[in-house]
Motif scaffolding. Structure first.
Motif, short mmCIF file in Angstrom:
data_model
loop_
_atom_site.label_atom_id
_atom_site.label_comp_id
_atom_site.label_asym_id
_atom_site.label_seq_id
_atom_site.Cartn_x
_atom_site.Cartn_y
_atom_site.Cartn_z
N ALA A 13 74.78 34.81 -15.84
CA ALA A 13 74.26 33.53 -16.58
C ALA A 13 72.71 33.66 -15.80
CB ALA A 13 74.84 32.61 -16.54
N PRO A 14 71.82 33.90 -16.13
CA PRO A 14 70.30 33.47 -15.43
C PRO A 14 70.10 31.99 -15.70
CG PRO A 14 70.39 35.46 -17.52
CD PRO A 14 71.97 35.52 -17.21
N GLY A 15 69.12 31.69 -14.76
CA GLY A 15 68.96 30.41 -15.09
C GLY A 15 70.23 29.49 -14.92
N VAL A 16 70.67 29.99 -14.58
CA VAL A 16 72.07 28.77 -13.33
C VAL A 16 72.18 28.18 -12.45
CG1 VAL A 16 72.86 30.74 -11.92
CG2 VAL A 16 74.16 28.55 -13.00
N SER A 17 72.44 27.11 -12.24
CA SER A 17 71.92 25.91 -11.44
C SER A 17 73.16 26.65 -9.92
CB SER A 17 71.47 24.81 -11.97
OG SER A 17 73.45 24.19 -11.64
N ARG A 18 72.42 26.00 -8.84
CA ARG A 18 73.42 26.35 -7.90
C ARG A 18 74.53 25.34 -8.30
NH1 ARG A 18 69.98 24.87 -2.71
NH2 ARG A 18 71.06 23.28 -2.98
N ASN A 19 74.67 23.73 -8.01
CA ASN A 19 76.04 23.38 -8.39
C ASN A 19 76.89 24.14 -9.54
OD1 ASN A 19 74.74 21.50 -6.87
ND2 ASN A 19 74.41 20.08 -8.49
N MET A 20 75.87 24.72 -10.32
CA MET A 20 77.27 25.41 -11.38
C MET A 20 77.86 26.52 -10.62
SD MET A 20 75.24 24.73 -15.29
CE MET A 20 75.79 25.12 -16.06
N LEU A 21 76.57 27.56 -9.56
CA LEU A 21 76.90 28.58 -9.45
C LEU A 21 78.31 28.75 -8.61
CD1 LEU A 21 77.04 31.56 -9.26
CD2 LEU A 21 75.13 31.07 -7.51
N PHE A 22 78.12 27.75 -7.58
CA PHE A 22 79.15 27.28 -6.80
C PHE A 22 80.51 26.53 -6.84
CE2 PHE A 22 76.39 26.40 -2.84
CZ PHE A 22 75.55 27.56 -2.43
N ASP A 23 80.80 25.76 -8.26
CA ASP A 23 81.60 24.89 -9.47
C ASP A 23 82.35 26.41 -9.61
OD1 ASP A 23 80.66 22.90 -8.55
OD2 ASP A 23 80.51 22.18 -10.44
N THR A 24 81.60 27.69 -10.25
CA THR A 24 82.33 28.36 -10.81
C THR A 24 82.70 29.21 -9.59
OG1 THR A 24 80.54 28.45 -12.47
CG2 THR A 24 81.52 30.81 -12.10
N LEU A 25 82.22 29.76 -8.87
CA LEU A 25 82.75 30.63 -7.01
C LEU A 25 84.20 29.83 -6.78
CD1 LEU A 25 79.66 31.08 -6.00
CD2 LEU A 25 81.52 33.15 -6.72
N THR A 26 84.42 28.47 -6.84
CA THR A 26 85.07 27.80 -7.28
C THR A 26 86.48 28.24 -7.43
OG1 THR A 26 83.85 26.28 -5.47
CG2 THR A 26 86.36 25.96 -6.04
N THR A 27 86.08 28.08 -8.84
CA THR A 27 87.51 28.72 -9.66
C THR A 27 87.85 30.20 -9.25
OG1 THR A 27 85.70 29.35 -11.55
CG2 THR A 27 86.62 27.61 -11.28
N LEU A 28 86.60 31.09 -8.29
CA LEU A 28 87.17 32.62 -8.19
C LEU A 28 88.05 32.62 -7.11
CD1 LEU A 28 83.63 34.52 -9.63
CD2 LEU A 28 86.10 33.56 -10.48
N TYR A 29 88.10 31.47 -5.98
CA TYR A 29 89.08 31.50 -4.69
C TYR A 29 87.40 31.37 -3.56
CZ TYR A 29 92.68 31.98 -7.77
OH TYR A 29 93.60 31.16 -8.72
N THR A 30 86.35 31.26 -4.04
CA THR A 30 85.78 31.46 -2.67
C THR A 30 84.97 29.61 -2.63
OG1 THR A 30 84.74 33.73 -3.62
CG2 THR A 30 82.95 31.70 -2.20
N ASP A 31 85.72 29.22 -1.48
CA ASP A 31 85.34 28.07 -1.01
C ASP A 31 83.45 27.96 -0.82
OD1 ASP A 31 83.72 28.58 2.20
OD2 ASP A 31 86.25 29.57 2.28
N TYR A 32 83.16 26.65 -0.35
CA TYR A 32 81.66 26.12 -0.57
C TYR A 32 81.20 26.27 0.53
CZ TYR A 32 77.49 23.14 -0.14
OH TYR A 32 76.54 22.56 -0.27
N PHE A 33 81.41 26.53 1.38
CA PHE A 33 80.38 27.01 2.53
C PHE A 33 80.17 28.70 2.44
CE2 PHE A 33 82.66 23.58 4.50
CZ PHE A 33 82.37 22.88 5.05
#
Length: 184
Positions: free
Chosen positions: A20-40
């Motif tokens: 997903a080239p051009g993804v924003s940091r907000n969108m990336l972090f939100d997506t990582l959360t769904t993959l069991y990666t916490d914000y920090f």
């Protein structure tokens, strides 16, 4: 479920950014959360990927967000090489899920780039402040479907208009404008 480790978060981030080239940091972090990666862990992975020149960012369109959370993220050629070497360390079922999530993220990034809503403060002839609201919707081929510039009297109205335009996923606002201005 156990949260992802930092190395796993880095690999996931690289793959999502590649998909997903051009993804924003907000969108990336939100997506990582769904993959069991916490914000920090997401934030640390992002910082380390950026400082290692595995990803690069470009300024986003929301000038009100001074933290860069809407900056657009791209994988670098070095990041591509690193990802190619490491992607197979993720087990097949998790990799399949990651790629499925990445495809959804890519669609969301493309959809977001088709809608523009912002405003700027302007002085009117009588010395009062007005707000010029710019609303744009593009078609999937990037041609313009609608572009509106309208002056409004206050920032609350400008902000509400931008929010509604951004959230018009079912095209209610767009279709209402067409209905009001078009033939009946």
């Amino acid at each position: 479920m156990i949260p992802n480790s930092l190395p796993t978060a880095k690999i996931q981030s690289l793959e999502l950014i590649r998909l997903a080239p051009g993804v924003s940091r907000n969108m990336l972090f939100d997506t990582l959360t769904t993959l069991y990666t916490d914000y920090f862990t997401s934030a640390q992975a992002y910082k380390e990927l950026e400082s290692s020149n595995l990803i690069r960012t470009e300024a986003g369109s929301d000038k009100d967000l001074v933290d860069g959370s809407d900056d657009l993220i791209y994988i670098t050629s070095l990041g591509e090489v690193m990802l190619e070497d490491l992607i197979n360390t993720i087990v097949a079922p998790s990799l399949a899920e990651l790629r499925k999530v990445g495809e959804s993220l890519n669609k969301a990034v493309k959809d977001k780039s088709l809608i523009i809503a912002n405003y700027e403060i302007q002085s009117s002839a009588d010395g009062n402040m007005t707000y010029l609201v710019h609303l744009s919707r593009k078609l999937p081929d990037a041609s313009s479907a609608m572009e509106i510039n309208i002056n409004v009297p206050d920032e609350v109205t400008a902000d509400d208009m931008c929010r509604k335009w951004h959230n018009d996923n079912d095209l209610t606002v767009y279709n209402s404008i067409i209905g009001l201005l078009g033939k009946k």
